[in-house]
Motif scaffolding. Structure first.
Motif, mmCIF file in Angstrom:
data_model
loop_
_atom_site.group_PDB
_atom_site.id
_atom_site.type_symbol
_atom_site.label_atom_id
_atom_site.label_comp_id
_atom_site.label_asym_id
_atom_site.label_seq_id
_atom_site.Cartn_x
_atom_site.Cartn_y
_atom_site.Cartn_z
ATOM 1 N N TYR A 26 -37.223 -56.208 -12.417
ATOM 2 C CA TYR A 26 -38.303 -56.203 -11.440
ATOM 3 C C TYR A 26 -39.209 -57.391 -11.760
ATOM 4 N N LYS A 30 -40.967 -59.074 -6.554
ATOM 5 C CA LYS A 30 -40.088 -58.007 -6.053
ATOM 6 C C LYS A 30 -40.884 -56.740 -5.764
ATOM 7 N N LEU A 34 -41.173 -54.724 -2.327
ATOM 8 C CA LEU A 34 -40.785 -53.317 -2.240
ATOM 9 C C LEU A 34 -41.895 -52.480 -1.627
ATOM 10 N N ARG A 43 -33.724 -50.518 -0.180
ATOM 11 C CA ARG A 43 -34.286 -51.533 -1.083
ATOM 12 C C ARG A 43 -34.701 -50.890 -2.420
ATOM 13 N N ASP A 47 -33.228 -52.457 -5.872
ATOM 14 C CA ASP A 47 -34.114 -53.034 -6.890
ATOM 15 C C ASP A 47 -34.059 -52.251 -8.192
#
Ligand code: SF4
Length: 374
Positions: A26, A30, A34, A43, A47
């Protein structure tokens, strides 16, 4: 070994989905992407499993068309090196200018590695050790270069690495973000500043989380962060303190809306895979098992957006036309269904009646206005 209950956390499930590639961590970037679409289970799992989304999108025939260019990345790195040169002399100067602290120099703890080891776990441990010392009043003038902080995201521990944490100044620590977009006459590109502010909020939240775990007083963390970027058309570093309170509040709310990725992964069929080496049909089948929440905004932040857009187009999803259209048609999952109900091809179900009545009223209004204009 006793059988595992499906609801028990299984760290291995996400790793199995990802396949043999090493996980992608992460990042603040990101996490902000998210939280921009917290309803998207697809997603969340991609992730949390650390899947290389750009590679997966390519494998599915939808090359992502956004992200930083290699030129921009090089420029950012060289500007960052300039700011860090001489023991962060420029950062100390900018803090002096912005906060009026009379500090001339500070020591730097380089946390890019610890004794030649760059593993995140070790760097996080060393960061915590140093934070404990700093908070106790020792090493007042120590800047942390790339500290590794932790934050809970969708039930997983994320490592968040801001570019720097200032020495204690005026009793507080400041997260520092260094970017290469210029500030011309004190004004930088608002979109770029907004993006950086969201990323800085992730770092501040992770710092608060780490402080709480260490039992340290959160009041020592500033709710402002220092943005450093080049001044005008020169390479001279320029600094500005930016208030993060609004972003912090929004981010906390969005993080609380994320569903646990591990639970979502458990609900997938046993043969599910997100491994880019597996046949495209298997990956595609897994992607379709994961609920997506596409809106055109996805095109600006998610590597899977072209894949999800084609899927939304194929099933005539209202979200294909944007979040406003999707929210105006609750309970209707296809524009074809809505048109069929309007044309009288099929009768609306009880849950759809109110929406269809609203659409009919809108249609009447449009005709009336069209008539008035003519
Ligand atoms: S592009 Fe797809 S996977 Fe990415 S956030 Fe949007 S709906 Fe979710």
């Amino acid at each position: 070994m006793p059988p595992q209950h499906p609801s028990e956390p299984s760290p291995g499930r996400l790793a199995v989905l990802r396949g043999p590639r090493p996980p992608q961590e992460y990042t603040a970037r990101k996490i902000t992407a998210l939280t921009a679409n917290p309803a998207c289970a697809r997603r969340a799992v991609l992730d949390a499993a650390g899947v290389d989304k750009a590679l997966l999108a390519q494998r599915l025939g939808h090359e992502p068309r956004f992200g930083q260019s290699p030129f921009a990345i090089r420029r950012e790195r060289s500007f960052e090196a300039l700011v860090k040169w001489g023991g962060y002399a420029e950062l100390v100067r900018l803090l002096r200018e912005q906060l009026g602290t009379p500090v001339e120099e500070a020591a730097v703890a380089d946390l890019n590695e610890v004794g030649g080891d760059d593993s995140l776990a070790l760097r996080a441990r060393e960061t915590r050790r140093l934070l404990g010392r700093l908070a106790s009043g020792a090493d007042e003038r120590l800047i942390l270069d790339r500290p590794v902080l932790t934050l809970e995201v969708a039930g997983q521990t994320a490592h968040v690495i801001p570019q720097a944490l200032s020495h204690r100044t005026g009793g507080r620590f400041y997260v520092v973000e260094i970017r290469s977009f210029p500030a011309i006459d004190g004004q930088a590109n608002p979109t770029a500043v907004a993006q950086t502010t969201k990323q800085a909020a992730v770092s501040v939240l992770a710092l608060q989380h780490t402080f709480a775990e260490l039992g340290l007083a959160p009041e020592a963390i500033s709710h402002m962060f220092l943005l450093i970027c080049p001044k005008d058309f020169s390479n001279r570093p320029y600094g500005r303190l930016i208030d993060l309170r609004q972003e912090l509040q929004a981010l906390r709310f969005q993080l609380s809306r994320l569903r646990r990725a591990d639970d979502l992964a458990h609900a997938l069929s046993p043969s599910a895979t997100l491994d880019a080496e597996r046949p495209e049909s298997e990956i595609d089948a897994t992607m379709r098992e994961l609920d997506a929440s596409y809106t055109p905004d996805c095109l600006s932040f998610c590597e899977m957006s072209r894949y999800c857009r084609d899927e939304a187009t194929a099933c005539a999803s209202p979200a294909r036309l944007g979040g406003a259209v999707r929210n105006s048609l609750p309970g209707i999952d296809s524009l074809r269904t809505a048109l069929g109900r309007l044309d009288g091809v099929s009768a609306p179900g009880t849950a759809e009646e109110a929406v269809i009545a609203r659409l009919r009223a809108a249609e009447r209004l449009r005709r009336l206005r069209g008539g008035a204009t003519a």
